[in-house]
Design an enzyme around this catalytic site. Sequence first.
Site, short mmCIF file in Angstrom:
data_model
loop_
_atom_site.label_atom_id
_atom_site.label_comp_id
_atom_site.label_asym_id
_atom_site.label_seq_id
_atom_site.Cartn_x
_atom_site.Cartn_y
_atom_site.Cartn_z
CB SER A 1 -53.04 26.04 -8.29
OG SER A 1 -54.45 26.03 -8.26
CE1 TYR B 1 -53.21 28.15 -13.29
CE2 TYR B 1 -54.71 26.85 -11.93
CZ TYR B 1 -53.81 27.90 -12.07
OH TYR B 1 -53.49 28.68 -10.98
#
Length: 237
Positions: A141, A154
């Site tokens: 990501s 995350y």
Amino acid sequence: MNINGKNAIVTGGGRGLGKAVALALANEGVNVAVTGRNAENLKSTVEEIKALGVNSAYAVFSIDNESEVKTGIESLAKQLGSVDILINNAGIGDFGSIEDMSSETWEQVIRTNLFGVYYAAKAVYPFLKANGEGDIVNVASTAGLKGGPNMSAYAASKAAVVSLSQSMMAEWRKQNIRVITLTPSTIASDMSIQGGLTDGNPDKVLQPEDFAEWVRDILKMNRRALIANGSIFSTNP
């Protein structure tokens, strides 16, 4: 490159991003197996894949459990006949401040998003090595390239995936195994919509199908070419 007849495993392939990639590959004639924790979602995806005229199968397991991953991958490889492609997509997103998020939640994000990529790649590697070639697509990501508030777990997990994936590439590329690290920005997946990261507006925000087309096109490149790292963003979110 023609990928028709290849065999792929997509982790987290029962819905959202993983399902979109699975269907995009199936439309190219790839036999696709999917994994996840929800049997009903996986069964539904397998039915859609088979309707496209290719072979499909599924395995239910938790991506953060190494023994389950190894057993599940081996079962799917047997059902497909082999494995040529791994789409390492399974992951979770829990968001909150460092102060408020529990240590247990923080650690679970790391176990799922980082260890899951490691376990799946390690389980698939022997099949690719035996074939003399293969592809591993690790889905990280842009959060792994630059952290932000309320996403420490995350972002840290995805940054680790980027680094792990680059090490895989360095070790395995001489065996004609392409390891591809992809860092998408916010996509209108269930996770990002429910997490309040986007409203999912299809006129402005990346959709799972956009990402799936990108993965498909990368895999179809001549094997002499390797996209080592790549990012994709919405044009004007």
